[in-house]
Design a protein around this motif. Structure first.
Motif, PDB file in Angstrom:
ATOM      1  N   ASN A 253      68.331  76.402  75.203  1.00  0.00           N
ATOM      2  CA  ASN A 253      67.161  77.123  75.708  1.00  0.00           C
ATOM      3  C   ASN A 253      65.956  76.943  74.781  1.00  0.00           C
ATOM      4  O   ASN A 253      64.819  76.785  75.244  1.00  0.00           O
ATOM      5  CB  ASN A 253      67.475  78.613  75.857  1.00  0.00           C
ATOM      6  CG  ASN A 253      68.445  78.891  76.988  1.00  0.00           C
ATOM      7  OD1 ASN A 253      68.544  78.117  77.938  1.00  0.00           O
ATOM      8  ND2 ASN A 253      69.181  79.988  76.901  1.00  0.00           N
ATOM      9  N   THR A 254      66.223  76.955  73.469  1.00  0.00           N
ATOM     10  CA  THR A 254      65.131  76.751  72.512  1.00  0.00           C
ATOM     11  C   THR A 254      64.533  75.362  72.640  1.00  0.00           C
ATOM     12  O   THR A 254      63.307  75.189  72.644  1.00  0.00           O
ATOM     13  CB  THR A 254      65.645  76.969  71.079  1.00  0.00           C
ATOM     14  OG1 THR A 254      66.187  78.290  70.964  1.00  0.00           O
ATOM     15  CG2 THR A 254      64.519  76.804  70.073  1.00  0.00           C
TER      16      THR A 254
ATOM     17  N   TYR B 252      64.647  73.471  75.267  1.00  0.00           N
ATOM     18  CA  TYR B 252      63.952  73.399  76.552  1.00  0.00           C
ATOM     19  C   TYR B 252      62.559  74.021  76.450  1.00  0.00           C
ATOM     20  O   TYR B 252      61.577  73.455  76.969  1.00  0.00           O
ATOM     21  CB  TYR B 252      64.769  74.119  77.621  1.00  0.00           C
ATOM     22  CG  TYR B 252      64.065  74.241  78.950  1.00  0.00           C
ATOM     23  CD1 TYR B 252      63.972  73.138  79.808  1.00  0.00           C
ATOM     24  CD2 TYR B 252      63.482  75.443  79.342  1.00  0.00           C
ATOM     25  CE1 TYR B 252      63.305  73.251  81.018  1.00  0.00           C
ATOM     26  CE2 TYR B 252      62.821  75.554  80.548  1.00  0.00           C
ATOM     27  CZ  TYR B 252      62.741  74.462  81.396  1.00  0.00           C
ATOM     28  OH  TYR B 252      62.082  74.575  82.584  1.00  0.00           O
ATOM     29  N   GLU B 253      62.471  75.173  75.782  1.00  0.00           N
ATOM     30  CA  GLU B 253      61.175  75.819  75.628  1.00  0.00           C
ATOM     31  C   GLU B 253      60.231  74.961  74.795  1.00  0.00           C
ATOM     32  O   GLU B 253      59.023  74.874  75.089  1.00  0.00           O
ATOM     33  CB  GLU B 253      61.347  77.196  74.971  1.00  0.00           C
ATOM     34  CG  GLU B 253      62.027  78.230  75.845  1.00  0.00           C
ATOM     35  CD  GLU B 253      61.194  78.578  77.070  1.00  0.00           C
ATOM     36  OE1 GLU B 253      59.949  78.483  76.985  1.00  0.00           O
ATOM     37  OE2 GLU B 253      61.780  78.937  78.107  1.00  0.00           O
ATOM     38  N   GLN B 254      60.764  74.313  73.747  1.00  0.00           N
ATOM     39  CA  GLN B 254      59.930  73.438  72.931  1.00  0.00           C
ATOM     40  C   GLN B 254      59.428  72.243  73.724  1.00  0.00           C
ATOM     41  O   GLN B 254      58.247  71.870  73.639  1.00  0.00           O
ATOM     42  CB  GLN B 254      60.705  72.977  71.704  1.00  0.00           C
ATOM     43  CG  GLN B 254      60.984  74.086  70.700  1.00  0.00           C
ATOM     44  CD  GLN B 254      61.831  73.610  69.535  1.00  0.00           C
ATOM     45  OE1 GLN B 254      62.333  72.482  69.525  1.00  0.00           O
ATOM     46  NE2 GLN B 254      62.003  74.462  68.539  1.00  0.00           N
TER      47      GLN B 254
ATOM     48  N   SER C 250      56.856  73.425  76.142  1.00  0.00           N
ATOM     49  CA  SER C 250      55.602  73.701  75.452  1.00  0.00           C
ATOM     50  C   SER C 250      54.864  72.409  75.122  1.00  0.00           C
ATOM     51  O   SER C 250      53.638  72.315  75.293  1.00  0.00           O
ATOM     52  CB  SER C 250      55.884  74.495  74.176  1.00  0.00           C
ATOM     53  OG  SER C 250      54.704  74.705  73.442  1.00  0.00           O
TER      54      SER C 250
END
Length: 328
Positions: free
Chosen positions: A106-107, A109-111, A114
């Motif tokens: 999830n981290t 994916y968020e990076q 972004s």
């Protein structure tokens, strides 16, 4: 129970878990009643799989295993209960590993999301700035070439009409005037098609604010919105403000940023970006601040970085470029 329910408020949950286990273990030794400790240890182990980070979880689960082993040696719990507890501990380890992998994915994916948004935003912004620059170039070319030639033609026709009073020259003069007016109108349209100058910078910053968690408070002095700045200066100002806001997102917990734009008596644009900081580490200019300083130096500007007890402040100045009024 009170310690367990206030655990989300604790800064070090591992210490809270250990304190709870110590209290329960002390109660078991005092009362010599161990019937409730295994369900409690099983529950607290499963709960720690969700709450603790990797290092804290490994340390805590090792303590639980050691405690179960000691209770087995003291014959306070049976061997069967000990083996059952070992099975629960192994399941907790696999559960924690699975949850860590999900969190990592999830981290990442968020990076990636972004970065994708940043690249897309930069592409759109660059395209808008390039279009504005092209329109400005076309308007200047029309002003310097077509407009001046039409003006010169009109003056020569005026001189010829004075020397030779002819109706055909009057028609040519009228045609030249109409062509000059149409050229002026085209130049004005090119300049007003898109938002330029400080307004374009503010527009881009507002887009960044909507995509981030920042609350930006703009303070714009009187007359700033109408000052003429070049496209190069617009790009530099936006990139510097963007870097300041990115640093605020990374290093400030308040997520509130103050941006001030003003013009001094020397016809210099001054900007200030202020946000609260929580770190007391020495101020070191990294790549971001060095890059901002280099960008401002390219347009004869300066950058100052300050820090007081509460705020991190970036101040910059650069001289304004004076433009003509266009076709007259």
């Amino acid at each position: 129970m009170l310690l367990y329910f206030i655990m989300p408020l604790m800064k070090f949950p591992v210490a809270n878990y250990l304190f709870i286990i110590a209290l329960i273990t002390l109660t078991v030794f005092i009362s010599e009643d161990s019937t409730f400790i295994l369900p409690f240890l099983a529950f607290i182990s499963i709960d720690s799989s969700f709450r603790l980070k990797e290092r804290g979880f490994i340390f805590f689960i090792t303590i639980v295993f050691t405690l179960c082993f000691i209770l087995t040696l003291l014959k306070m719990i049976s061997l069967y209960s000990f083996l059952l507890m070992i099975s629960i501990i192994v399941c907790c380890v696999f559960l924690h590993r699975y949850l860590s992998e999900v969190e990592l994915k999830n981290t990442l994916y968020e990076q990636l999301l972004s970065q994708f948004r940043k690249i897309k935003r930069d592409s759109v912004e660059q395209e808008e700035l390039v279009r504005a620059e092209e329109r400005t170039k076309i308007a200047r070319d029309m002003h310097d070439s077509v407009g001046h030639k039409l003006t010169s033609l009109l003056m020569q026709l005026e001189m010829l009409s004075i020397q030779n009073n002819s109706e055909s020259l009057s028609e040519l003069k009228q045609l030249a005037r109409e062509s000059l007016e149409e050229t002026r109108y085209a130049v004005r349209q090119l300049k007003s098609t898109e938002t330029t100058g400080i307004q374009s910078v503010i527009q881009l910053i507002r887009k960044l604010e909507m995509e981030s968690n920042l609350h930006i408070r703009f303070t714009i002095e009187k007359g700033v919105l109408s000052i003429p700045i070049s496209n190069e200066q617009s790009i530099v100002l936006y990139r510097v403000l963007q870097e300041c806001l990115t640093n605020a997102m990374k290093h400030s917990q308040s997520k509130e940023v103050e941006v001030t734009l003003t013009v001094d008596s020397l016809q210099q644009l001054l900007f200030e970006v202020k946000n609260k900081h929580v770190s007391n580490l020495p101020l070191i200019k990294g790549f971001g601040l060095t890059n901002m300083e280099g960008r401002l130096q390219e347009i004869n500007g300066q950058l100052r970085v300050l820090r007081d007890e509460k705020n991190f402040i970036v101040r910059g100045t650069f001289p304004l470029k004076t433009f003509g009024e266009g076709l007259k």
